[in-house]
Scaffold this active site. Structure first.
Site, PDB file in Angstrom:
ATOM      1  N   GLU A  17       5.033  -2.257  -2.638  1.00 40.96           N
ATOM      2  CA  GLU A  17       3.997  -2.788  -3.546  1.00 40.96           C
ATOM      3  C   GLU A  17       3.224  -1.617  -4.148  1.00 40.96           C
ATOM      4  OE1 GLU A  17       1.854  -6.354  -2.444  1.00 40.96           O
ATOM      5  OE2 GLU A  17      -0.041  -5.403  -2.994  1.00 40.96           O
ATOM      6  N   THR A  48       0.560  -5.360  -8.298  1.00 40.95           N
ATOM      7  CA  THR A  48      -0.616  -6.216  -8.123  1.00 40.95           C
ATOM      8  C   THR A  48      -1.248  -6.572  -9.470  1.00 40.95           C
ATOM      9  OG1 THR A  48      -2.206  -4.413  -7.917  1.00 40.95           O
ATOM     10  CG2 THR A  48      -1.145  -5.152  -5.892  1.00 40.95           C
ATOM     11  N   ALA A  51      -6.148  -6.685  -8.132  1.00 42.64           N
ATOM     12  CA  ALA A  51      -6.207  -6.512  -6.671  1.00 42.64           C
ATOM     13  C   ALA A  51      -7.656  -6.456  -6.204  1.00 42.64           C
ATOM     14  CB  ALA A  51      -5.476  -5.243  -6.246  1.00 42.64           C
ATOM     15  N   ARG A 108      -3.945 -17.243  -5.819  1.00 47.69           N
ATOM     16  CA  ARG A 108      -5.243 -17.686  -6.333  1.00 47.69           C
ATOM     17  C   ARG A 108      -6.041 -16.460  -6.771  1.00 47.69           C
ATOM     18  NH1 ARG A 108      -9.862 -19.219  -2.386  1.00 47.69           N
ATOM     19  NH2 ARG A 108      -9.845 -16.955  -2.362  1.00 47.69           N
ATOM     20  N   ASP A 110      -8.658 -12.942  -5.337  1.00 51.49           N
ATOM     21  CA  ASP A 110      -9.953 -12.741  -4.668  1.00 51.49           C
ATOM     22  C   ASP A 110     -11.077 -13.177  -5.594  1.00 51.49           C
ATOM     23  OD1 ASP A 110      -9.156 -11.415  -2.163  1.00 51.49           O
ATOM     24  OD2 ASP A 110      -8.351  -9.890  -3.506  1.00 51.49           O
ATOM     25  N   LYS A 164       2.190 -24.966  -0.532  1.00 53.45           N
ATOM     26  CA  LYS A 164       2.595 -23.908  -1.477  1.00 53.45           C
ATOM     27  C   LYS A 164       4.113 -23.843  -1.575  1.00 53.45           C
ATOM     28  CE  LYS A 164       0.120 -20.142  -0.852  1.00 53.45           C
ATOM     29  NZ  LYS A 164      -0.432 -18.771  -0.692  1.00 53.45           N
ATOM     30  N   GLN A 211     -10.224   3.854   3.616  1.00 52.53           N
ATOM     31  CA  GLN A 211      -9.263   2.844   3.163  1.00 52.53           C
ATOM     32  C   GLN A 211      -9.160   1.700   4.197  1.00 52.53           C
ATOM     33  OE1 GLN A 211      -4.962   3.537   3.410  1.00 52.53           O
ATOM     34  NE2 GLN A 211      -4.934   3.426   1.193  1.00 52.53           N
TER      35      GLN A 211
HETATM   36  N1  LIG Z   1      -4.293  -9.556  -6.332  1.00 50.68           N
HETATM   37  C1  LIG Z   1      -3.230  -9.388  -5.570  1.00 50.68           C
HETATM   38  O1  LIG Z   1      -2.270  -8.726  -6.001  1.00 50.68           O
HETATM   39  C2  LIG Z   1      -3.204  -9.986  -4.176  1.00 50.68           C
HETATM   40  C3  LIG Z   1      -4.217 -10.789  -3.743  1.00 50.68           C
HETATM   41  N2  LIG Z   1      -4.210 -11.396  -2.485  1.00 50.68           N
HETATM   42  C4  LIG Z   1      -5.358 -12.211  -2.044  1.00 50.68           C
HETATM   43  O2  LIG Z   1      -5.133 -13.162  -1.033  1.00 50.68           O
HETATM   44  C5  LIG Z   1      -6.130 -14.243  -1.113  1.00 50.68           C
HETATM   45  C6  LIG Z   1      -5.678 -15.659  -1.270  1.00 50.68           C
HETATM   46  O3  LIG Z   1      -4.724 -15.835  -2.257  1.00 50.68           O
HETATM   47  P1  LIG Z   1      -3.654 -16.938  -2.078  1.00 50.68           P
HETATM   48  O4  LIG Z   1      -3.001 -16.817  -0.780  1.00 50.68           O
HETATM   49  O5  LIG Z   1      -2.820 -16.894  -3.286  1.00 50.68           O
HETATM   50  O6  LIG Z   1      -4.582 -18.259  -2.105  1.00 50.68           O
HETATM   51  P2  LIG Z   1      -4.350 -19.713  -1.594  1.00 50.68           P
HETATM   52  O7  LIG Z   1      -4.879 -20.602  -2.678  1.00 50.68           O
HETATM   53  O8  LIG Z   1      -2.973 -19.961  -1.133  1.00 50.68           O
HETATM   54  O9  LIG Z   1      -5.313 -19.782  -0.328  1.00 50.68           O
HETATM   55  C7  LIG Z   1      -6.713 -19.536  -0.424  1.00 50.68           C
HETATM   56  C8  LIG Z   1      -7.468 -20.482   0.520  1.00 50.68           C
HETATM   57  O10 LIG Z   1      -7.344 -21.836   0.083  1.00 50.68           O
HETATM   58  C9  LIG Z   1      -6.716 -22.631   1.058  1.00 50.68           C
HETATM   59  N3  LIG Z   1      -5.755 -23.514   0.368  1.00 50.68           N
HETATM   60  C10 LIG Z   1      -4.562 -23.157  -0.162  1.00 50.68           C
HETATM   61  N4  LIG Z   1      -3.933 -24.208  -0.717  1.00 50.68           N
HETATM   62  C11 LIG Z   1      -4.759 -25.274  -0.551  1.00 50.68           C
HETATM   63  C12 LIG Z   1      -4.670 -26.637  -0.933  1.00 50.68           C
HETATM   64  N5  LIG Z   1      -3.585 -27.098  -1.598  1.00 50.68           N
HETATM   65  N6  LIG Z   1      -5.709 -27.466  -0.605  1.00 50.68           N
HETATM   66  C13 LIG Z   1      -6.801 -26.986   0.051  1.00 50.68           C
HETATM   67  N7  LIG Z   1      -6.936 -25.677   0.430  1.00 50.68           N
HETATM   68  C14 LIG Z   1      -5.940 -24.843   0.134  1.00 50.68           C
HETATM   69  C15 LIG Z   1      -6.004 -21.672   1.986  1.00 50.68           C
HETATM   70  O11 LIG Z   1      -5.832 -22.189   3.294  1.00 50.68           O
HETATM   71  C16 LIG Z   1      -6.922 -20.481   1.945  1.00 50.68           C
HETATM   72  O12 LIG Z   1      -8.002 -20.646   2.827  1.00 50.68           O
HETATM   73  C17 LIG Z   1      -6.886 -13.955  -2.229  1.00 50.68           C
HETATM   74  O13 LIG Z   1      -7.982 -13.416  -1.639  1.00 50.68           O
HETATM   75  C18 LIG Z   1      -5.870 -13.119  -3.035  1.00 50.68           C
HETATM   76  O14 LIG Z   1      -6.462 -12.420  -4.043  1.00 50.68           O
HETATM   77  C19 LIG Z   1      -3.172 -11.228  -1.667  1.00 50.68           C
HETATM   78  C20 LIG Z   1      -2.109 -10.458  -2.021  1.00 50.68           C
HETATM   79  C21 LIG Z   1      -2.065  -9.745  -3.286  1.00 50.68           C
HETATM   80  N1  LIG Z   2      -7.535 -10.152  -0.223  1.00 51.08           N
HETATM   81  C1  LIG Z   2      -6.553  -9.352  -0.665  1.00 51.08           C
HETATM   82  N2  LIG Z   2      -6.561  -8.925  -1.949  1.00 51.08           N
HETATM   83  C2  LIG Z   2      -5.586  -8.116  -2.413  1.00 51.08           C
HETATM   84  O1  LIG Z   2      -5.644  -7.748  -3.600  1.00 51.08           O
HETATM   85  C3  LIG Z   2      -4.531  -7.754  -1.539  1.00 51.08           C
HETATM   86  C4  LIG Z   2      -4.561  -8.215  -0.212  1.00 51.08           C
HETATM   87  N3  LIG Z   2      -5.583  -9.002   0.190  1.00 51.08           N
HETATM   88  N4  LIG Z   2      -3.639  -7.854   0.683  1.00 51.08           N
HETATM   89  C5  LIG Z   2      -2.520  -7.083   0.351  1.00 51.08           C
HETATM   90  C6  LIG Z   2      -2.670  -6.302  -0.871  1.00 51.08           C
HETATM   91  C7  LIG Z   2      -3.411  -4.994  -0.769  1.00 51.08           C
HETATM   92  N5  LIG Z   2      -3.811  -4.802  -2.139  1.00 51.08           N
HETATM   93  C8  LIG Z   2      -4.692  -3.821  -2.572  1.00 51.08           C
HETATM   94  C9  LIG Z   2      -5.906  -3.735  -2.011  1.00 51.08           C
HETATM   95  C10 LIG Z   2      -6.816  -2.795  -2.440  1.00 51.08           C
HETATM   96  C11 LIG Z   2      -6.489  -1.935  -3.447  1.00 51.08           C
HETATM   97  C12 LIG Z   2      -7.485  -0.907  -3.850  1.00 51.08           C
HETATM   98  O2  LIG Z   2      -8.433  -0.654  -3.144  1.00 51.08           O
HETATM   99  N6  LIG Z   2      -7.318  -0.273  -4.975  1.00 51.08           N
HETATM  100  C13 LIG Z   2      -8.267   0.675  -5.462  1.00 51.08           C
HETATM  101  C14 LIG Z   2      -7.682   2.048  -5.546  1.00 51.08           C
HETATM  102  C15 LIG Z   2      -7.428   2.617  -4.207  1.00 51.08           C
HETATM  103  C16 LIG Z   2      -6.893   4.030  -4.283  1.00 51.08           C
HETATM  104  O3  LIG Z   2      -6.908   4.651  -5.365  1.00 51.08           O
HETATM  105  O4  LIG Z   2      -6.459   4.503  -3.242  1.00 51.08           O
HETATM  106  C17 LIG Z   2      -8.721   0.246  -6.833  1.00 51.08           C
HETATM  107  O5  LIG Z   2      -9.863   0.542  -7.141  1.00 51.08           O
HETATM  108  O6  LIG Z   2      -7.924  -0.426  -7.530  1.00 51.08           O
HETATM  109  C18 LIG Z   2      -5.255  -2.039  -4.047  1.00 51.08           C
HETATM  110  C19 LIG Z   2      -4.353  -2.983  -3.607  1.00 51.08           C
HETATM  111  C20 LIG Z   2      -3.503  -5.973  -2.915  1.00 51.08           C
HETATM  112  N7  LIG Z   2      -3.429  -6.969  -1.913  1.00 51.08           N
END
Ligand SMILES: NC(=O)C1=CN([C@@H]2O[C@H](COP(=O)(O)OP(=O)(O)OC[C@H]3O[C@@H](n4cnc5c(N)ncnc54)[C@H](O)[C@@H]3O)[C@@H](O)[C@H]2O)C=CC1
Ligand SMILES: Nc1nc(=O)c2c([nH]1)NC[C@@H]1CN(c3ccc(C(=O)N[C@@H](CCC(=O)O)C(=O)O)cc3)CN21
Length: 290
Positions: A17, A48, A51, A108, A110, A164, A211
């Site tokens: 990733e 991502t 993120a 969904r 953060d 999901k 980190q």
């Molecule tokens: N931005 C990125 O690249 C990444 C972000 N994440 C983070 O992980 C966190 C959650 O994301 P997701 O897993 O996609 O969210 P999700 O929507 O699957 O889950 C979030 C919350 O809602 C609840 N939930 C899920 N589906 C539901 C439904 N149908 N009815 C009622 N409640 C439900 C779950 O149990 C959990 O507590 C976020 O904080 C997300 O940003 C994780 C990996 C990468």
């Molecule tokens: N709740 C949650 N949110 C996420 O975005 C997330 C997860 N969990 N779990 C797995 C990965 C880890 N991810 C992350 C988390 C943090 C940064 C971060 O802190 N990025 C900084 C730069 C860090 C650096 O330069 O070393 C930034 O400001 O973007 C990046 C990816 C994305 N994913």
């Protein structure tokens, strides 16, 4: 290629990733990272999107496109819906399709108090259903070995995860964790709940104390005694902490592979040196075909 096909062909899958560079950094920095990651032959690379709720999503599609078209590696583009309406998601899907990106990690996202929330999609399962209805993409989802922090309990969390998968997620990537036993218990719960798609273990090699603190606040991963001891012993010795963090991740991965895990998803944090050290340590463990 459909992501489910990849898991039919290979075990364990090894994926990476990366995150897009911050707005003030030149785009070239990610290409230097990808040049090096490419040499390690990952089975796919995910990118991502916003993120940590950062709102930084301007480059996800471009980077995923380059992973496919410049590097010849399967890309997965993350897509979050917490601050997007149906029109914005549709536009993003059109752009991904135009760029030949066929795999999406539907999230969904953060919740960031500084970024306005939208309510077309309450959960990742709603986004998953929307993408599958439009067609043309393979969808993956996130899962939580220790439960998502918003869930009341672990059973509720698994039932949401099942929704999901029923909505169309064909592969899951786990949140990072530092205690494999928590992952094995989660796998057991998921399989009992009838979730049969491949589940990859998310591993983050920790390289500095700041980190780790950021990740714990973001992901809520619990830290085993031996991990805390390691951090405390080497917190003022960056090279020692880096080497200890790599060794800890390798130890987790060896145990996961010995236990037949479907795949390892390495949170590289755009650090190819660490990814390379880990790949060198597990080289022969990757040779198994299904
Ligand atoms: N931005 C990125 O690249 C990444 C972000 N994440 C983070 O992980 C966190 C959650 O994301 P997701 O897993 O996609 O969210 P999700 O929507 O699957 O889950 C979030 C919350 O809602 C609840 N939930 C899920 N589906 C539901 C439904 N149908 N009815 C009622 N409640 C439900 C779950 O149990 C959990 O507590 C976020 O904080 C997300 O940003 C994780 C990996 C990468
Ligand atoms: N709740 C949650 N949110 C996420 O975005 C997330 C997860 N969990 N779990 C797995 C990965 C880890 N991810 C992350 C988390 C943090 C940064 C971060 O802190 N990025 C900084 C730069 C860090 C650096 O330069 O070393 C930034 O400001 O973007 C990046 C990816 C994305 N994913």
């Amino acid at each position: 290629m459909q992501i489910s096909k990849l898991f039919e062909q290979k075990s364990p899958v090894l994926s990476f990733e990366v995150f897009p560079p911050k707005k003030e950094s030149p785009i070239e920095t990610i290409y230097q990272t990808l040049d090096e990651l490419h040499d390690l032959s990952p089975d796919f690379i995910s990118v991502t999107y916003s993120a940590g709720g950062s709102g930084g999503n301007h480059l996800t599609c471009d980077i995923a496109s380059a992973i496919k078209n410049k590097y010849g590696i399967l890309p997965i583009a993350h897509l979050t819906c917490v601050s997007a309406d149906k029109e914005q998601i549709s536009a993003e899907l059109d752009r991904l399709k135009e760029n030949g990106v066929e795999n999406i990690l539907a999230l969904r996202g953060d919740i960031n108090p500084n970024v306005p929330r939208k309510y077309d999609f309450a959960h990742a399962s709603d986004l998953t259903a929307f993408i599958k209805e439009r067609g043309g993409f393979s969808v993956s989802g996130a899962c939580y070995p220790e439960g998502h922090y918003e869930s009341e309990n672990l059973i509720e969390d698994i039932l949401h995860l099942k929704k999901k998968v029923d909505a169309g997620a064909e592969h899951l990537i786990s949140q990072l964790f530092f205690d494999n036993d928590l992952f094995y218990s989660f796998l057991e719960r998921a399989r009992i709940a009838g979730i049969s798609v491949p589940i990859e273990a998310g591993i983050m090699p920790v390289v500095n104390k700041k980190q780790i603190e950021r990740m714990v606040s973001l992901c809520g991963a619990s830290l085993p005694q031996k991990f805390v001891k390691m951090i405390n012993r080497y917190e003022h010795n960056p090279e020692a902490l880096r080497d200890a963090g790599i060794a800890y991740a390798v130890d987790q991965i060896v145990d996961l592979i010995a236990n037949g895990v479907d795949g390892i998803h390495l949170y590289t944090m755009n650090n190819p040196y660490i990814a390379r050290k880990i790949c060198e340590s597990i080289g022969a463990l990757r040779q198994t075909n299904v």
